[in-house]
Scaffold this motif. Structure first.
Motif, PDB file in Angstrom:
ATOM      1  N   PHE A  12     -22.016  14.386 -32.969  1.00  0.00           N
ATOM      2  CA  PHE A  12     -20.659  13.973 -32.604  1.00  0.00           C
ATOM      3  C   PHE A  12     -19.768  15.195 -32.382  1.00  0.00           C
ATOM      4  O   PHE A  12     -18.972  15.230 -31.444  1.00  0.00           O
ATOM      5  CB  PHE A  12     -20.102  13.051 -33.684  1.00  0.00           C
ATOM      6  CG  PHE A  12     -20.989  11.877 -33.947  1.00  0.00           C
ATOM      7  CD1 PHE A  12     -20.982  10.786 -33.101  1.00  0.00           C
ATOM      8  CD2 PHE A  12     -21.868  11.886 -35.022  1.00  0.00           C
ATOM      9  CE1 PHE A  12     -21.812   9.710 -33.317  1.00  0.00           C
ATOM     10  CE2 PHE A  12     -22.722  10.811 -35.249  1.00  0.00           C
ATOM     11  CZ  PHE A  12     -22.700   9.727 -34.400  1.00  0.00           C
ATOM     12  N   ASP A  98     -24.535   7.142 -29.565  1.00  0.00           N
ATOM     13  CA  ASP A  98     -23.786   7.380 -30.800  1.00  0.00           C
ATOM     14  C   ASP A  98     -23.997   6.274 -31.838  1.00  0.00           C
ATOM     15  O   ASP A  98     -23.800   6.529 -33.034  1.00  0.00           O
ATOM     16  CB  ASP A  98     -22.293   7.527 -30.495  1.00  0.00           C
ATOM     17  CG  ASP A  98     -21.973   8.854 -29.827  1.00  0.00           C
ATOM     18  OD1 ASP A  98     -22.830   9.766 -29.863  1.00  0.00           O
ATOM     19  OD2 ASP A  98     -20.868   8.984 -29.264  1.00  0.00           O
ATOM     20  N   ASN A 102     -28.404   7.045 -32.747  1.00  0.00           N
ATOM     21  CA  ASN A 102     -28.076   7.701 -34.015  1.00  0.00           C
ATOM     22  C   ASN A 102     -28.679   6.959 -35.205  1.00  0.00           C
ATOM     23  O   ASN A 102     -29.264   7.573 -36.100  1.00  0.00           O
ATOM     24  CB  ASN A 102     -26.557   7.783 -34.172  1.00  0.00           C
ATOM     25  CG  ASN A 102     -26.153   8.528 -35.419  1.00  0.00           C
ATOM     26  OD1 ASN A 102     -26.496   9.696 -35.608  1.00  0.00           O
ATOM     27  ND2 ASN A 102     -25.420   7.874 -36.295  1.00  0.00           N
ATOM     28  N   ALA A 164     -23.249  13.021 -24.567  1.00  0.00           N
ATOM     29  CA  ALA A 164     -23.594  12.277 -25.779  1.00  0.00           C
ATOM     30  C   ALA A 164     -25.101  12.340 -26.035  1.00  0.00           C
ATOM     31  O   ALA A 164     -25.548  12.618 -27.155  1.00  0.00           O
ATOM     32  CB  ALA A 164     -23.137  10.825 -25.660  1.00  0.00           C
TER      33      ALA A 164
END
Length: 221
Positions: A12, A98, A102, A164
């Protein structure tokens, strides 16, 4: 001076660093041990998370919100498309990496192999690591499918979606946990984005007691 409170191997934080560097916005990097928060840190972000960007005397948390804010106040080069359908696709893919990537990959592999060691929380759990390494295959295949149809992940232009994805994969590549031979299109995509000037500071990251894999900083890998 703008300031980014961050952790070197946080995807992040890396997404924000890539965005700032692509826009050529100078920023002072301040390492923040969020797992041992100071009162000042919690005042900057009561959620107790990094990254936090200090810009124009304001403290801005949350990586996606930061990146879109930066793109709006510094619109060149654009990292969000003008077309609303295209913007939706960028946001969808940012959320994919994300949230889903993740949870299924980064948190399991990095959490066990890196953060347990840094935070002194015991030994890595091999079962959790295996689950993450199994899940990454599906994600690489999905990225390969996207790149068979597009020049970049969300379309024909590089966007926040690419940053990302690259942020997460670069963390895993630091510990040599990406099979770059699984999908040629993904390897070619990563080579393109890794060679950008915005990526240089990420390739210089070093964690004490945990050196990067030999190929991590190599552009020809």
């Amino acid at each position: 001076m703008n300031r980014l409170y961050h952790v070197a191997l946080s995807p992040f934080c890396r997404k924000v660093r890539l965005t700032l560097a692509e826009k050529r916005i100078e920023v002072e990097l301040v390492e923040e041990k969020y797992w041992d928060p100071s009162p000042d840190f919690l005042r900057r972000n009561p959620a107790g998370k990094v990254p936090i960007l200090k810009i124009d005397n304001r403290f801005l948390p949350e990586s996606q919100a930061i990146c879109e804010y930066i793109d709006e106040i510094h619109p060149t080069p654009a990292l969000m498309p003008r077309d609303r359908e295209a913007r939706y696709e960028v946001r969808r893919l940012c959320a994919w990496f994300d949230d889903k990537f993740n949870a299924e990959v980064t948190r399991k592999v990095m959490g066990e192999r890196v953060w347990k060691k840094i935070m002194k929380k015991g030994y890595p759990d091999s079962k959790t690591i295996k689950e993450g390494l199994s899940a990454i295959k599906y994600h690489l295949d999905y990225m390969g499918w996207l790149l068979d149809q597009r020049r970049w992940l969300a379309g024909d232009q590089m966007t926040l979606a690419d940053f990302a994805a690259a942020a997460h994969l670069s963390c895993l590549d630091y510990i040599s946990d990406v099979d770059w031979n699984r999908q040629a299109a993904v390897k070619d995509w990563y080579a393109k984005i890794k060679s950008r000037p915005a990526f240089r500071s990420l390739l210089q990251d070093q964690l004490p007691g945990l050196p990067p894999a030999p190929q991590y900083a190599e552009l020809d890998f």
